[in-house]
Write a protein that holds these residues in place. Sequence first.
Motif, PDB file in Angstrom:
ATOM      1  N   LEU A 186      -1.683  -0.219 -11.947  1.00 29.93           N
ATOM      2  CA  LEU A 186      -1.075   0.442 -10.785  1.00 29.93           C
ATOM      3  C   LEU A 186      -1.610  -0.112  -9.482  1.00 29.93           C
ATOM      4  O   LEU A 186      -0.868  -0.336  -8.531  1.00 29.93           O
ATOM      5  CB  LEU A 186      -1.338   1.950 -10.849  1.00 29.93           C
ATOM      6  CG  LEU A 186      -0.385   2.814 -11.676  1.00 29.93           C
ATOM      7  CD1 LEU A 186      -0.847   4.244 -11.673  1.00 29.93           C
ATOM      8  CD2 LEU A 186       1.034   2.711 -11.116  1.00 29.93           C
ATOM      9  N   ALA A 187      -2.929  -0.337  -9.450  1.00 29.87           N
ATOM     10  CA  ALA A 187      -3.563  -0.771  -8.204  1.00 29.87           C
ATOM     11  C   ALA A 187      -3.265  -2.218  -7.858  1.00 29.87           C
ATOM     12  O   ALA A 187      -3.240  -2.600  -6.697  1.00 29.87           O
ATOM     13  CB  ALA A 187      -5.071  -0.558  -8.290  1.00 29.87           C
ATOM     14  N   LEU A 190       2.160   2.518  -3.661  1.00 28.79           N
ATOM     15  CA  LEU A 190       1.247   3.295  -4.491  1.00 28.79           C
ATOM     16  C   LEU A 190       0.982   4.663  -3.868  1.00 28.79           C
ATOM     17  O   LEU A 190       0.916   5.676  -4.569  1.00 28.79           O
ATOM     18  CB  LEU A 190      -0.073   2.540  -4.683  1.00 28.79           C
ATOM     19  CG  LEU A 190      -1.117   3.205  -5.572  1.00 28.79           C
ATOM     20  CD1 LEU A 190      -0.553   3.442  -6.978  1.00 28.79           C
ATOM     21  CD2 LEU A 190      -2.378   2.352  -5.654  1.00 28.79           C
ATOM     22  N   ALA A 191       0.855   4.701  -2.548  1.00 31.68           N
ATOM     23  CA  ALA A 191       0.615   5.980  -1.870  1.00 31.68           C
ATOM     24  C   ALA A 191       1.787   6.934  -2.081  1.00 31.68           C
ATOM     25  O   ALA A 191       1.593   8.143  -2.247  1.00 31.68           O
ATOM     26  CB  ALA A 191       0.383   5.737  -0.383  1.00 31.68           C
ATOM     27  N   VAL A 229       1.255   8.347  -5.845  1.00 33.04           N
ATOM     28  CA  VAL A 229       0.146   9.249  -6.192  1.00 33.04           C
ATOM     29  C   VAL A 229      -0.443   9.965  -4.991  1.00 33.04           C
ATOM     30  O   VAL A 229      -1.345  10.794  -5.143  1.00 33.04           O
ATOM     31  CB  VAL A 229      -0.974   8.474  -6.929  1.00 33.04           C
ATOM     32  CG1 VAL A 229      -0.462   7.876  -8.212  1.00 33.04           C
ATOM     33  CG2 VAL A 229      -1.585   7.397  -6.030  1.00 33.04           C
ATOM     34  N   ALA A 261       0.819  -1.214   0.000  1.00 34.43           N
ATOM     35  CA  ALA A 261       0.000   0.000   0.000  1.00 34.43           C
ATOM     36  C   ALA A 261       0.852   1.264   0.000  1.00 34.43           C
ATOM     37  O   ALA A 261       0.529   2.253  -0.651  1.00 34.43           O
ATOM     38  CB  ALA A 261      -0.933  -0.012   1.216  1.00 34.43           C
ATOM     39  N   LYS A 267      -5.476   9.596  -3.276  1.00 43.60           N
ATOM     40  CA  LYS A 267      -5.708   9.055  -4.617  1.00 43.60           C
ATOM     41  C   LYS A 267      -5.483   7.546  -4.633  1.00 43.60           C
ATOM     42  O   LYS A 267      -6.173   6.811  -5.343  1.00 43.60           O
ATOM     43  CB  LYS A 267      -4.798   9.747  -5.637  1.00 43.60           C
ATOM     44  CG  LYS A 267      -5.096  11.248  -5.791  1.00 43.60           C
ATOM     45  CD  LYS A 267      -4.164  11.893  -6.780  1.00 43.60           C
ATOM     46  CE  LYS A 267      -4.405  13.391  -6.859  1.00 43.60           C
ATOM     47  NZ  LYS A 267      -4.066  14.074  -5.576  1.00 43.60           N
ATOM     48  N   ALA A 268      -4.528   7.061  -3.859  1.00 43.56           N
ATOM     49  CA  ALA A 268      -4.303   5.618  -3.770  1.00 43.56           C
ATOM     50  C   ALA A 268      -5.527   4.932  -3.169  1.00 43.56           C
ATOM     51  O   ALA A 268      -5.936   3.852  -3.623  1.00 43.56           O
ATOM     52  CB  ALA A 268      -3.069   5.323  -2.924  1.00 43.56           C
ATOM     53  N   ARG A 303      -1.757   9.370  -0.674  1.00 45.53           N
ATOM     54  CA  ARG A 303      -2.670   8.442  -0.010  1.00 45.53           C
ATOM     55  C   ARG A 303      -4.140   8.621  -0.424  1.00 45.53           C
ATOM     56  O   ARG A 303      -4.852   7.624  -0.622  1.00 45.53           O
ATOM     57  CB  ARG A 303      -2.524   8.568   1.515  1.00 45.53           C
ATOM     58  CG  ARG A 303      -1.187   8.061   2.011  1.00 45.53           C
ATOM     59  CD  ARG A 303      -1.143   7.915   3.524  1.00 45.53           C
ATOM     60  NE  ARG A 303       0.167   7.434   3.935  1.00 45.53           N
ATOM     61  CZ  ARG A 303       0.551   6.166   3.899  1.00 45.53           C
ATOM     62  NH1 ARG A 303      -0.308   5.248   3.462  1.00 45.53           N
ATOM     63  NH2 ARG A 303       1.756   5.821   4.283  1.00 45.53           N
ATOM     64  N   ARG A 314     -11.686   2.215 -12.654  1.00 43.68           N
ATOM     65  CA  ARG A 314     -10.267   2.234 -13.002  1.00 43.68           C
ATOM     66  C   ARG A 314     -10.096   1.906 -14.479  1.00 43.68           C
ATOM     67  O   ARG A 314     -10.756   1.022 -15.024  1.00 43.68           O
ATOM     68  CB  ARG A 314      -9.503   1.204 -12.170  1.00 43.68           C
ATOM     69  CG  ARG A 314      -9.319   1.580 -10.709  1.00 43.68           C
ATOM     70  CD  ARG A 314      -8.221   0.741 -10.062  1.00 43.68           C
ATOM     71  NE  ARG A 314      -8.488  -0.676 -10.106  1.00 43.68           N
ATOM     72  CZ  ARG A 314      -8.831  -1.430  -9.064  1.00 43.68           C
ATOM     73  NH1 ARG A 314      -8.975  -0.864  -7.874  1.00 43.68           N
ATOM     74  NH2 ARG A 314      -9.031  -2.722  -9.188  1.00 43.68           N
ATOM     75  N   LEU A 350      -8.247   4.748  -5.883  1.00 38.21           N
ATOM     76  CA  LEU A 350      -7.989   3.680  -6.845  1.00 38.21           C
ATOM     77  C   LEU A 350      -8.323   2.312  -6.253  1.00 38.21           C
ATOM     78  O   LEU A 350      -8.914   1.453  -6.917  1.00 38.21           O
ATOM     79  CB  LEU A 350      -6.530   3.712  -7.291  1.00 38.21           C
ATOM     80  CG  LEU A 350      -6.146   4.739  -8.358  1.00 38.21           C
ATOM     81  CD1 LEU A 350      -4.651   4.671  -8.631  1.00 38.21           C
ATOM     82  CD2 LEU A 350      -6.931   4.508  -9.651  1.00 38.21           C
ATOM     83  N   ALA A 351      -7.958   2.111  -4.998  1.00 40.24           N
ATOM     84  CA  ALA A 351      -8.228   0.831  -4.351  1.00 40.24           C
ATOM     85  C   ALA A 351      -9.724   0.601  -4.190  1.00 40.24           C
ATOM     86  O   ALA A 351     -10.204  -0.531  -4.258  1.00 40.24           O
ATOM     87  CB  ALA A 351      -7.530   0.774  -2.996  1.00 40.24           C
TER      88      ALA A 351
END
Length: 316
Positions: A312-313, A244-245, A248, A241, A252-253, A250, A305, A256-257
């Motif tokens: 990315l996710a 990705l954070a 982009v 986690a 936005k991450a 936290r 997404r 996406l999640a």
Amino acid sequence: MIEIELGVEDLARVRFAISPLQETCHSLWALRDPGDFPLHMRWMRLVREQLAGLDGELLLALVSDRRWLPDFITPRPLSRVPEMSEELATVRATAPAVVRADIETAYRDQRTPEVLRGDPVVLRNRIADALEAYWHVALEPHWRRMRAVLEADILHRAQQLTDGGAEALFADLHPNVRWEAGVLRLHPMGTRSRVPAGGGLTLCPTLFGRKATAPIGEVPRVDYPARGVATLWETVAPPPADALAALVGRPKAALLAALDTPETTGTLARTLGVTPSAVSQHLAVLAACGLVSRARAGRSVLYARSELGDRLATGT
């Protein structure tokens, strides 16, 4: 060949729907002829271990040698994503004469299996009970994942319709679909029928379809193979986690999640516990970077997404 006439009003009433009962029935094609559905092999291995406790003889008999299903077990969805219980209630309310006629049509020029003979009321109820039990074992545990693929397909098709109209939508639906001079043609279908304009059109993506089809006794509705089926049973560990954070941020991450399935701004705000305006700002940035796509569904705007966002996710 089935020909569906579509006037201006019909095109204005094109709608998409996802049917859990339809997916339940269509999945029987894969169980009956597993060699034709290699993408679903992992799922079939899981399901076959549990078929012993179900009414398997009856379930598999619902698929004729032509792979036709009795139309009454796949009624047209009355809402965008009906509940399984609602659709089964429709099956249980089917008139006995329709039950018998639909089974005879599915087995036209073939011998109807003994298990599909007898009192149509008793048979109808037995079929509904068997499908319900099968749904709970075979599809319900995976329904979130399956629905996500179907929702993503609808999002894509809705964008096609918005950008290029009916011509763009139907040109990419499936090779056995042709759109010419206001008529939608599906071939070959083993029967010939022409449906006059005036009934609108419901489009239903399916995970188990091999071509676009239309129920013989209930059109205008077209069931077509959904995009992205090859990703349905993939098992890939997501990236850490924090990775990705760090890329982009936290917020936005987290967005996406949360977009495993297409969602509205309001739903995302409630899920993440932030304001809709904050969600909108982050979605605008993600959309500008090509990580999410959006499409209007009625009065709502759905976000999902994109392929890049998925990579990315999920780390694929």
